[in-house]
Design an enzyme around this catalytic site. Structure first.
Site, PDB file in Angstrom:
ATOM      1  N   ARG A  80       0.838  -1.641  -0.152  1.00  0.00           N
ATOM      2  CA  ARG A  80       0.344   0.187   0.003  1.00  0.00           C
ATOM      3  C   ARG A  80       0.532   1.245  -0.332  1.00  0.00           C
ATOM      4  O   ARG A  80       0.932   2.572  -0.296  1.00  0.00           O
ATOM      5  CB  ARG A  80      -0.877  -0.194   1.047  1.00  0.00           C
ATOM      6  CG  ARG A  80      -1.988  -0.986   0.565  1.00  0.00           C
ATOM      7  CD  ARG A  80      -3.275  -0.539   1.789  1.00  0.00           C
ATOM      8  NE  ARG A  80      -3.379  -0.626   3.178  1.00  0.00           N
ATOM      9  CZ  ARG A  80      -3.987   0.194   3.674  1.00  0.00           C
ATOM     10  NH1 ARG A  80      -5.318   0.391   3.213  1.00  0.00           N
ATOM     11  NH2 ARG A  80      -3.641  -0.018   5.702  1.00  0.00           N
ATOM     12  N   ASP A  81       2.414   1.058   0.091  1.00  0.00           N
ATOM     13  CA  ASP A  81       2.941   2.298   0.366  1.00  0.00           C
ATOM     14  C   ASP A  81       4.217   2.404  -1.063  1.00  0.00           C
ATOM     15  O   ASP A  81       5.400   2.643  -0.312  1.00  0.00           O
ATOM     16  CB  ASP A  81       3.272   3.081   1.275  1.00  0.00           C
ATOM     17  CG  ASP A  81       3.591   4.251   0.863  1.00  0.00           C
ATOM     18  OD1 ASP A  81       3.454   4.970   0.754  1.00  0.00           O
ATOM     19  OD2 ASP A  81       4.385   5.436   2.064  1.00  0.00           O
ATOM     20  N   LEU A  82       4.450   1.321  -1.878  1.00  0.00           N
ATOM     21  CA  LEU A  82       5.286   0.903  -2.888  1.00  0.00           C
ATOM     22  C   LEU A  82       6.230   1.751  -3.195  1.00  0.00           C
ATOM     23  O   LEU A  82       5.068   2.958  -4.518  1.00  0.00           O
ATOM     24  CB  LEU A  82       5.226  -0.452  -3.939  1.00  0.00           C
ATOM     25  CG  LEU A  82       6.543  -1.139  -3.637  1.00  0.00           C
ATOM     26  CD1 LEU A  82       6.834  -1.832  -2.958  1.00  0.00           C
ATOM     27  CD2 LEU A  82       5.899  -2.114  -5.083  1.00  0.00           C
TER      28      LEU A  82
END
Length: 216
Positions: A80-82
């Site tokens: 979710r925060d790549l």
């Protein structure tokens, strides 16, 4: 609570392309996580230093990220925060994903409120912008942006505010990366644009599927 969740999730993932998490502690009122030390630098710094990466180098890093994601997704964990700041490249060119800090298990109840946007605007999928539930295809969208940036030194959508960037993710078609770097092979350009489809059903459905095409 997020720290605690990060440890529970990240400890489940044991893979050469994922940075290992070790322990959760507290010192003088500050909570911290200990993690594996990776000699090298994050991919953002690597791109700034190197400029546009050759197709072979970009594909090699992307394949390794796919392998780490395949393992995480298999365990029901979506990052979710790549983003490039969350990918370490060591001295031998090996890539490791780190900071599953806002990831969550697909099987557990989310501690994020409904409709809350979490992530880094430049790398967010359209469904994240809308605050919808996300699955592994959201990470594939983010990885598509990372590959785009490795090949062109640019992200597809820029703006003065997170809102402006978010609107572009939802409604604006990305520019073909080959317009910015004609050296990109045509099939690799198509692969990147498939990752960046607005509709999750039109993207690669699994990281392993994307890795197979990168291998080709």
């Amino acid at each position: 609570e997020r720290f605690s969740n990060e440890m529970k999730l990240a400890r489940k993932i044991s893979h050469r392309n994922v940075c290992r998490m070790f322990d959760l502690g507290k010192a003088e009122g500050t909570i911290f996580i200990t993690m594996e030390f990776v000699p090298g630098e994050d991919l953002k710094k690597f791109i700034r230093k190197s400029g546009q990466l050759g197709a072979g180098r970009a594909v090699s890093i992307a394949k390794q990220v796919c392998e780490g994601l395949t393992e995480a997704h298999h365990l029901g964990v979506v990052h979710r925060d790549l983003k490039p700041q969350n990918i370490m490249v060591d001295e031998d060119g090996n890539a490791r994903i780190m900071d599953f800090g806002i990831a969550r298990s697909l099987s557990s109840k989310s501690i994020t409120g409904a409709g809350v946007m979490i992530g880094t605007p430049e790398y967010m999928s359209p469904e994240q912008v809308e605050g919808k539930d996300v699955d592994q295809r959201s990470d594939i969208y983010s990885l598509g942006i990372i590959i785009y940036e490795m090949l062109t030194c640019r992200v597809p959508f820029e703006g003065d505010t997170p809102f402006t960037i978010g609107v572009k993710h939802k409604s604006e078609r990305p520019r073909d990366p080959r317009e910015l770097n004609p050296q990109i092979p045509q099939d690799l350009g198509r692969l990147v644009l498939k990752c960046l489809e607005k509709d999750g059903a039109k993207r690669y459905q699994r990281a392993g599927e994307l890795r197979t095409d990168l291998e080709k």
